[in-house]
Design a protein around this motif. Structure first.
Motif, PDB file in Angstrom:
ATOM      1  N   ILE A  81       0.833  -1.206   0.000  1.00 29.78           N
ATOM      2  CA  ILE A  81       0.000   0.000   0.000  1.00 29.78           C
ATOM      3  C   ILE A  81       0.867   1.256   0.000  1.00 29.78           C
ATOM      4  N   GLY A  82       1.950   1.221   0.777  1.00 27.78           N
ATOM      5  CA  GLY A  82       2.842   2.369   0.862  1.00 27.78           C
ATOM      6  C   GLY A  82       3.572   2.664  -0.434  1.00 27.78           C
ATOM      7  N   ILE A  83       3.577   1.702  -1.361  1.00 24.03           N
ATOM      8  CA  ILE A  83       4.202   1.924  -2.672  1.00 24.03           C
ATOM      9  C   ILE A  83       3.173   2.396  -3.697  1.00 24.03           C
ATOM     10  N   VAL A  84       2.117   1.599  -3.874  1.00 22.15           N
ATOM     11  CA  VAL A  84       1.211   1.863  -4.994  1.00 22.15           C
ATOM     12  C   VAL A  84       0.277   3.049  -4.749  1.00 22.15           C
ATOM     13  N   ALA A  85      -0.143   3.266  -3.504  1.00 21.26           N
ATOM     14  CA  ALA A  85      -1.059   4.382  -3.244  1.00 21.26           C
ATOM     15  C   ALA A  85      -0.399   5.736  -3.535  1.00 21.26           C
ATOM     16  N   VAL A 132       9.139   9.583  -5.488  1.00 24.39           N
ATOM     17  CA  VAL A 132      10.024   8.852  -4.570  1.00 24.39           C
ATOM     18  C   VAL A 132       9.770   9.264  -3.125  1.00 24.39           C
ATOM     19  N   LEU A 133       9.692  10.567  -2.873  1.00 24.51           N
ATOM     20  CA  LEU A 133       9.464  11.050  -1.514  1.00 24.51           C
ATOM     21  C   LEU A 133       8.076  10.675  -1.008  1.00 24.51           C
ATOM     22  N   ALA A 134       7.096  10.646  -1.905  1.00 21.86           N
ATOM     23  CA  ALA A 134       5.747  10.237  -1.506  1.00 21.86           C
ATOM     24  C   ALA A 134       5.734   8.774  -1.075  1.00 21.86           C
ATOM     25  N   ILE A 135       6.453   7.938  -1.792  1.00 25.02           N
ATOM     26  CA  ILE A 135       6.538   6.523  -1.417  1.00 25.02           C
ATOM     27  C   ILE A 135       7.255   6.372  -0.075  1.00 25.02           C
ATOM     28  N   GLY A 162       4.855   7.339   2.514  1.00 20.60           N
ATOM     29  CA  GLY A 162       3.865   6.271   2.651  1.00 20.60           C
ATOM     30  C   GLY A 162       4.389   5.110   3.472  1.00 20.60           C
ATOM     31  N   GLN A 163       5.648   4.738   3.241  1.00 19.28           N
ATOM     32  CA  GLN A 163       6.240   3.629   3.996  1.00 19.28           C
ATOM     33  C   GLN A 163       6.401   3.986   5.476  1.00 19.28           C
ATOM     34  N   VAL A 164       6.813   5.221   5.740  1.00 18.02           N
ATOM     35  CA  VAL A 164       6.938   5.659   7.140  1.00 18.02           C
ATOM     36  C   VAL A 164       5.586   5.584   7.832  1.00 18.02           C
ATOM     37  N   ALA A 165       4.545   6.057   7.154  1.00 14.71           N
ATOM     38  CA  ALA A 165       3.210   6.052   7.742  1.00 14.71           C
ATOM     39  C   ALA A 165       2.714   4.635   7.991  1.00 14.71           C
ATOM     40  N   VAL A 166       2.874   3.775   7.006  1.00 17.23           N
ATOM     41  CA  VAL A 166       2.356   2.408   7.121  1.00 17.23           C
ATOM     42  C   VAL A 166       3.102   1.613   8.189  1.00 17.23           C
ATOM     43  N   LEU A 167       4.432   1.630   8.145  1.00 13.66           N
ATOM     44  CA  LEU A 167       5.213   0.823   9.088  1.00 13.66           C
ATOM     45  C   LEU A 167       5.075   1.354  10.516  1.00 13.66           C
ATOM     46  N   THR A 168       5.120   2.675  10.674  1.00 19.00           N
ATOM     47  CA  THR A 168       4.963   3.241  12.011  1.00 19.00           C
ATOM     48  C   THR A 168       3.555   3.016  12.532  1.00 19.00           C
ATOM     49  N   SER A 187      -0.249   0.382  16.081  1.00 14.53           N
ATOM     50  CA  SER A 187      -1.527  -0.330  16.189  1.00 14.53           C
ATOM     51  C   SER A 187      -1.367  -1.627  16.953  1.00 14.53           C
ATOM     52  N   TYR A 188      -0.294  -2.359  16.655  1.00 15.11           N
ATOM     53  CA  TYR A 188      -0.037  -3.619  17.366  1.00 15.11           C
ATOM     54  C   TYR A 188       0.312  -3.358  18.830  1.00 15.11           C
ATOM     55  N   ALA A 189       1.164  -2.362  19.070  1.00 14.00           N
ATOM     56  CA  ALA A 189       1.653  -2.115  20.431  1.00 14.00           C
ATOM     57  C   ALA A 189       0.543  -1.641  21.369  1.00 14.00           C
ATOM     58  N   TYR A 190      -0.389  -0.858  20.882  1.00 13.80           N
ATOM     59  CA  TYR A 190      -1.392  -0.254  21.750  1.00 13.80           C
ATOM     60  C   TYR A 190      -2.805  -0.770  21.501  1.00 13.80           C
ATOM     61  N   GLY A 191      -2.956  -1.703  20.572  1.00 14.30           N
ATOM     62  CA  GLY A 191      -4.266  -2.289  20.324  1.00 14.30           C
ATOM     63  C   GLY A 191      -5.277  -1.306  19.777  1.00 14.30           C
ATOM     64  N   ILE A 192      -4.827  -0.413  18.901  1.00 17.37           N
ATOM     65  CA  ILE A 192      -5.716   0.599  18.326  1.00 17.37           C
ATOM     66  C   ILE A 192      -5.913   0.329  16.833  1.00 17.37           C
ATOM     67  N   ALA A 193      -6.885   1.003  16.242  1.00 20.49           N
ATOM     68  CA  ALA A 193      -7.240   0.762  14.845  1.00 20.49           C
ATOM     69  C   ALA A 193      -6.064   1.076  13.921  1.00 20.49           C
ATOM     70  N   ALA A 194      -5.755   0.134  13.036  1.00 21.29           N
ATOM     71  CA  ALA A 194      -4.593   0.294  12.162  1.00 21.29           C
ATOM     72  C   ALA A 194      -4.800   1.395  11.130  1.00 21.29           C
ATOM     73  N   GLY A 195      -5.952   1.390  10.462  1.00 21.31           N
ATOM     74  CA  GLY A 195      -6.186   2.370   9.415  1.00 21.31           C
ATOM     75  C   GLY A 195      -6.103   3.793   9.925  1.00 21.31           C
ATOM     76  N   GLY A 196      -6.782   4.057  11.029  1.00 24.63           N
ATOM     77  CA  GLY A 196      -6.762   5.398  11.602  1.00 24.63           C
ATOM     78  C   GLY A 196      -5.375   5.806  12.052  1.00 24.63           C
ATOM     79  N   THR A 197      -4.640   4.868  12.647  1.00 21.16           N
ATOM     80  CA  THR A 197      -3.285   5.174  13.118  1.00 21.16           C
ATOM     81  C   THR A 197      -2.365   5.494  11.958  1.00 21.16           C
ATOM     82  N   ILE A 198      -2.462   4.727  10.884  1.00 21.00           N
ATOM     83  CA  ILE A 198      -1.623   4.965   9.706  1.00 21.00           C
ATOM     84  C   ILE A 198      -1.903   6.348   9.121  1.00 21.00           C
ATOM     85  N   VAL A 199      -3.172   6.700   9.018  1.00 19.09           N
ATOM     86  CA  VAL A 199      -3.528   7.999   8.453  1.00 19.09           C
ATOM     87  C   VAL A 199      -3.052   9.133   9.364  1.00 19.09           C
ATOM     88  N   LEU A 200      -3.185   8.972  10.670  1.00 18.68           N
ATOM     89  CA  LEU A 200      -2.719  10.013  11.594  1.00 18.68           C
ATOM     90  C   LEU A 200      -1.206  10.197  11.492  1.00 18.68           C
TER      91      LEU A 200
END
Length: 275
Positions: free
Chosen positions: A17-21, A224-227, A230-236, A241-254
């Protein structure tokens, strides 16, 4: 975290997602078509509803993601046809398709039984734990197809993006490229919907690109910078989301919005520091 198979699948999906979006979103943003992602996300919701409705009606297993892909692609082509053959502008055709798609989805969901209607939440908001191996494989396949299509038609797409009239005079099939771009957008939206959810999926087409444009001096560098953003947002976001048990989609967007705000702050404060 990496010891859990569902998190392994989530990270693979996130990297795709962090690449193609951001890749597709770079063309959309520079063509002032940022809202088409949101439109196709809502029509993808209608496609999910079609799959659930057919499964309930015929007591069979119809993949909601397959029906979402078909409906989103058809909706993307409909938007383009409306803008080509009617007097309405792109934003009007997108508004019509968005409203119609979401209306169809809500009607079909209301016709199903309560238990099935409740299951729509995972499509609306996305989920890490429900990602299956097959869904991730579909996303990987769609990602390869999207990257390959853009690589083959990159020069023409850039030409059309920045000067559609000149591209038409040069003999480039502008109509075909426009349809290709909206179809690729539909594929990205449906692929990312598995993890991000219908409501937030469009953000990954726009926010990383907005962050990249704060620094980029050329279109290639912007991609390149957008990708990277995107990778920073997705991986972070996935890790938080895993560490705190919160929604992944919302966390990625934030996180993506945080990257954008940070980039904007740096570009604004940079000249001040230099003085």
């Amino acid at each position: 975290m990496l010891g859990y198979p569902f998190m392994q699948r989530a990270l693979v999906a996130g990297v795709c997602i962090g690449i193609v979006a951001p890749l597709v979103g770079s063309f959309l943003v520079h063509r002032q078509l940022a809202m088409i992602g949101d439109t196709l996300a809502h029509t993808a919701f209608a496609g999910v509803a079609v799959g659930i409705f057919l499964s309930n009606l015929f007591e069979t297993n119809v993949s909601p993601y397959l029906t979402a892909l078909v409906v989103a692609v058809l909706s993307a082509l409909l938007i383009q046809v409306l803008s080509e053959y009617t007097d309405v502008y792109n934003d009007v055709s997108m508004a019509v398709v968005l409203a119609g798609g979401f209306a169809v989805g809500t009607v079909l969901i209301s016709l199903t039984s309560g238990g099935i209607a409740v299951s729509i939440n995972q499509y609306l908001f996305g989920s890490l734990s429900t990602l299956t191996r097959g869904e991730v494989e579909i996303l990987v396949g769609l990602s390869v197809l999207v990257v390959a299509a853009i690589a083959v038609s990159y020069r023409q797409l850039v030409y059309v993006t920045f000067d559609e009239s000149a591209a038409r005079i040069a003999g480039i099939d502008v109509r075909l490229l426009n349809r290709l771009l909206v179809v690729l957008t539909a594929m990205v939206v449906v692929g990312a919907m598995q993890m991000m959810g219908v409501i937030l999926v469009a953000a990954m087409l726009v926010v990383p690109v907005a962050a990249a444009t704060q620094f980029a001096r050329s279109f290639k560098r912007s991609i390149v910078l957008a990708i990277v953003a995107g990778q920073v947002a997705v991986l972070t976001g996935t890790t938080l989301s895993y560490a705190y048990g919160i929604a992944a989609g919302g966390t990625i967007v934030l996180v993506a919005i945080g990257v954008y705000l940070g980039a904007a702050a740096v570009t604004r404060l940079g000249p001040v520091r230099m003085r």
